[in-house]
Design a protein around this motif. Structure first.
Motif, PDB file in Angstrom:
ATOM      1  N   ASP A  18      45.136 -10.277  30.645  1.00  0.00           N
ATOM      2  CA  ASP A  18      43.919 -10.554  30.418  1.00  0.00           C
ATOM      3  C   ASP A  18      43.299 -10.490  29.045  1.00  0.00           C
ATOM      4  O   ASP A  18      43.244  -9.228  28.779  1.00  0.00           O
ATOM      5  CB  ASP A  18      42.756 -10.278  31.416  1.00  0.00           C
ATOM      6  N   ARG A  19      42.974 -11.338  28.196  1.00  0.00           N
ATOM      7  CA  ARG A  19      42.144 -11.342  26.773  1.00  0.00           C
ATOM      8  C   ARG A  19      40.939 -12.009  27.061  1.00  0.00           C
ATOM      9  O   ARG A  19      40.889 -13.177  27.385  1.00  0.00           O
ATOM     10  CB  ARG A  19      43.105 -11.977  25.602  1.00  0.00           C
ATOM     11  N   ILE A  20      39.739 -11.314  27.058  1.00  0.00           N
ATOM     12  CA  ILE A  20      38.405 -11.475  27.125  1.00  0.00           C
ATOM     13  C   ILE A  20      37.805 -11.569  25.949  1.00  0.00           C
ATOM     14  O   ILE A  20      37.848 -10.584  25.263  1.00  0.00           O
ATOM     15  CB  ILE A  20      37.525 -10.923  28.206  1.00  0.00           C
ATOM     16  N   SER A  21      37.036 -12.718  25.327  1.00  0.00           N
ATOM     17  CA  SER A  21      36.284 -12.566  24.333  1.00  0.00           C
ATOM     18  C   SER A  21      34.839 -13.315  24.689  1.00  0.00           C
ATOM     19  O   SER A  21      34.923 -14.358  25.514  1.00  0.00           O
ATOM     20  CB  SER A  21      36.973 -13.418  23.324  1.00  0.00           C
ATOM     21  N   PHE A  22      33.732 -12.862  24.210  1.00  0.00           N
ATOM     22  CA  PHE A  22      32.583 -13.238  24.272  1.00  0.00           C
ATOM     23  C   PHE A  22      31.440 -13.066  23.268  1.00  0.00           C
ATOM     24  O   PHE A  22      31.608 -12.390  22.706  1.00  0.00           O
ATOM     25  CB  PHE A  22      31.894 -12.732  25.794  1.00  0.00           C
ATOM     26  N   ALA A  23      30.607 -13.906  23.316  1.00  0.00           N
ATOM     27  CA  ALA A  23      29.389 -13.771  22.430  1.00  0.00           C
ATOM     28  C   ALA A  23      28.156 -14.053  23.213  1.00  0.00           C
ATOM     29  O   ALA A  23      27.836 -15.214  24.021  1.00  0.00           O
ATOM     30  CB  ALA A  23      29.274 -14.851  21.418  1.00  0.00           C
ATOM     31  N   PRO A  24      27.276 -12.898  23.359  1.00  0.00           N
ATOM     32  CA  PRO A  24      26.367 -12.845  24.143  1.00  0.00           C
ATOM     33  C   PRO A  24      25.161 -13.952  23.782  1.00  0.00           C
ATOM     34  O   PRO A  24      25.112 -14.087  22.615  1.00  0.00           O
ATOM     35  CB  PRO A  24      25.634 -11.626  24.042  1.00  0.00           C
ATOM     36  N   ARG A  25      24.645 -14.697  24.573  1.00  0.00           N
ATOM     37  CA  ARG A  25      23.460 -15.404  24.220  1.00  0.00           C
ATOM     38  C   ARG A  25      22.509 -14.859  23.407  1.00  0.00           C
ATOM     39  O   ARG A  25      21.763 -15.407  22.703  1.00  0.00           O
ATOM     40  CB  ARG A  25      23.035 -16.260  25.653  1.00  0.00           C
ATOM     41  N   TRP A  26      22.024 -13.486  23.891  1.00  0.00           N
ATOM     42  CA  TRP A  26      20.951 -12.777  23.318  1.00  0.00           C
ATOM     43  C   TRP A  26      21.716 -11.407  22.984  1.00  0.00           C
ATOM     44  O   TRP A  26      22.222 -10.738  23.575  1.00  0.00           O
ATOM     45  CB  TRP A  26      20.016 -12.556  24.103  1.00  0.00           C
ATOM     46  N   GLU A  27      21.674 -11.395  21.574  1.00  0.00           N
ATOM     47  CA  GLU A  27      22.363 -10.211  21.001  1.00  0.00           C
ATOM     48  C   GLU A  27      22.130  -8.784  21.604  1.00  0.00           C
ATOM     49  O   GLU A  27      22.893  -8.143  21.686  1.00  0.00           O
ATOM     50  CB  GLU A  27      22.213 -10.009  19.384  1.00  0.00           C
ATOM     51  N   PRO A  28      20.962  -8.601  22.087  1.00  0.00           N
ATOM     52  CA  PRO A  28      20.655  -7.194  22.697  1.00  0.00           C
ATOM     53  C   PRO A  28      21.402  -6.728  24.143  1.00  0.00           C
ATOM     54  O   PRO A  28      21.711  -5.732  24.429  1.00  0.00           O
ATOM     55  CB  PRO A  28      19.172  -7.432  23.070  1.00  0.00           C
ATOM     56  N   LEU A  29      22.171  -8.057  24.401  1.00  0.00           N
ATOM     57  CA  LEU A  29      22.975  -8.014  25.597  1.00  0.00           C
ATOM     58  C   LEU A  29      24.405  -7.455  25.389  1.00  0.00           C
ATOM     59  O   LEU A  29      25.042  -6.878  26.146  1.00  0.00           O
ATOM     60  CB  LEU A  29      23.170  -9.259  26.404  1.00  0.00           C
ATOM     61  N   ARG A  30      24.997  -7.408  24.093  1.00  0.00           N
ATOM     62  CA  ARG A  30      26.237  -7.146  23.861  1.00  0.00           C
ATOM     63  C   ARG A  30      26.484  -5.655  24.156  1.00  0.00           C
ATOM     64  O   ARG A  30      27.638  -5.368  24.826  1.00  0.00           O
ATOM     65  CB  ARG A  30      26.624  -7.250  22.337  1.00  0.00           C
ATOM     66  N   PRO A  31      25.851  -4.710  23.630  1.00  0.00           N
ATOM     67  CA  PRO A  31      26.018  -3.301  24.269  1.00  0.00           C
ATOM     68  C   PRO A  31      26.157  -3.049  25.808  1.00  0.00           C
ATOM     69  O   PRO A  31      26.803  -2.109  26.311  1.00  0.00           O
ATOM     70  CB  PRO A  31      24.855  -2.449  23.552  1.00  0.00           C
ATOM     71  N   LEU A  32      25.496  -3.934  26.628  1.00  0.00           N
ATOM     72  CA  LEU A  32      25.831  -3.842  27.995  1.00  0.00           C
ATOM     73  C   LEU A  32      26.906  -4.665  28.399  1.00  0.00           C
ATOM     74  O   LEU A  32      27.436  -4.152  29.532  1.00  0.00           O
ATOM     75  CB  LEU A  32      24.186  -4.335  28.593  1.00  0.00           C
ATOM     76  N   MET A  33      26.992  -5.845  28.033  1.00  0.00           N
ATOM     77  CA  MET A  33      27.840  -6.635  28.415  1.00  0.00           C
ATOM     78  C   MET A  33      29.381  -5.995  28.239  1.00  0.00           C
ATOM     79  O   MET A  33      30.390  -6.135  29.108  1.00  0.00           O
ATOM     80  CB  MET A  33      28.177  -8.057  27.765  1.00  0.00           C
ATOM     81  N   ALA A  34      29.816  -5.569  27.122  1.00  0.00           N
ATOM     82  CA  ALA A  34      31.048  -4.881  26.815  1.00  0.00           C
ATOM     83  C   ALA A  34      31.794  -3.999  27.913  1.00  0.00           C
ATOM     84  O   ALA A  34      32.680  -3.927  28.464  1.00  0.00           O
ATOM     85  CB  ALA A  34      31.129  -4.109  25.363  1.00  0.00           C
ATOM     86  N   PRO A  35      30.817  -2.870  28.260  1.00  0.00           N
ATOM     87  CA  PRO A  35      31.401  -2.102  29.154  1.00  0.00           C
ATOM     88  C   PRO A  35      31.285  -2.597  30.775  1.00  0.00           C
ATOM     89  O   PRO A  35      32.221  -2.284  31.600  1.00  0.00           O
ATOM     90  CB  PRO A  35      30.192  -0.962  29.485  1.00  0.00           C
ATOM     91  N   VAL A  36      30.560  -3.659  31.043  1.00  0.00           N
ATOM     92  CA  VAL A  36      30.741  -4.133  32.193  1.00  0.00           C
ATOM     93  C   VAL A  36      31.715  -5.180  32.314  1.00  0.00           C
ATOM     94  O   VAL A  36      32.499  -5.172  33.298  1.00  0.00           O
ATOM     95  CB  VAL A  36      29.237  -5.165  32.593  1.00  0.00           C
ATOM     96  N   VAL A  37      32.261  -5.792  31.315  1.00  0.00           N
ATOM     97  CA  VAL A  37      33.457  -6.735  31.090  1.00  0.00           C
ATOM     98  C   VAL A  37      34.443  -5.790  31.463  1.00  0.00           C
ATOM     99  O   VAL A  37      35.537  -5.936  32.153  1.00  0.00           O
ATOM    100  CB  VAL A  37      33.444  -7.348  29.880  1.00  0.00           C
ATOM    101  N   ARG A  38      34.548  -4.494  30.761  1.00  0.00           N
ATOM    102  CA  ARG A  38      35.683  -3.390  30.583  1.00  0.00           C
ATOM    103  C   ARG A  38      35.824  -2.851  32.123  1.00  0.00           C
ATOM    104  O   ARG A  38      36.761  -3.053  32.801  1.00  0.00           O
ATOM    105  CB  ARG A  38      35.271  -2.370  29.739  1.00  0.00           C
ATOM    106  N   LEU A  39      34.719  -2.612  32.890  1.00  0.00           N
ATOM    107  CA  LEU A  39      34.587  -2.342  34.122  1.00  0.00           C
ATOM    108  C   LEU A  39      35.278  -3.316  35.266  1.00  0.00           C
ATOM    109  O   LEU A  39      36.162  -3.105  36.205  1.00  0.00           O
ATOM    110  CB  LEU A  39      33.263  -1.973  34.856  1.00  0.00           C
TER     111      LEU A  39
END
Length: 158
Positions: free
Chosen positions: A120-141
């Motif tokens: 699985d290769r996941i790539s994303f661009a958050p709609r709101w940049e402040p979400l990036r630090p939260l999204m990366a660990p959530v996707v990883r988990l």
């Protein structure tokens, strides 16, 4: 969206199961939801049980799938688009979500030894940049969880 704005993570599991069985499981909503259980459930319209190549129009929106926390509470949606499809081997979903302007999920199932390798290769661009630090660990988990569920299902070391 430029690639440098995408956050990408890759997850790989070697499973002692025939690639056909793993592909079939991975493209059915019962299989997808089995991987996500108990944290999330993806919805599909009535009558849609699988990502059926005969019904997919590559590059065209399929439907909106809601992601339900605990199977009950809507927390995200996925405007599902399969951009590339090699039935039995690979798909590339390129969608937008509530939290992401770009959500790409590439899943590949390839023969390996007496079983298969699922990537699985996941790539994303958050709609709101402040979400990036939260999204990366959530996707990883979430994807580590999915791969542990696959390992349990097929008897691989988890």
């Amino acid at each position: 969206m430029a690639d440098e704005q995408l956050t990408t993570q890759t997850f790989v599991s070697t499973l002692p199961a025939h690639p056909y069985l793993v592909w079939r499981h991975a493209t059915r909503f019962t299989g997808i939801n089995g991987e996500l259980y108990p944290w999330l459930r993806m919805t599909a319209p009535a009558g849609v049980a699988a990502l059926d190549p005969a019904r997919i129009r590559v590059g065209r929106p399929l439907f909106r799938s809601w992601l339900l926390l605990g199977g009950l509470i809507p927390v995200e949606y996925d405007d599902l688009v399969i951009d590339e499809l090699e039935p039995g081997r690979r798909f590339l979903e390129r969608s937008s979500m509530l939290t992401s302007t770009v959500w790409q999920h590439e899943r590949t199932v390839e023969p390996a030894g007496g079983g298969c390798r699922l990537t699985d290769r996941i790539s994303f661009a958050p709609r709101w940049e402040p979400l990036r630090p939260l999204m990366a660990p959530v996707v990883r988990l979430l994807f580590r969880h999915r791969h542990r569920r696959l390992a349990r299902r097929y008897g691989a070391a988890g």
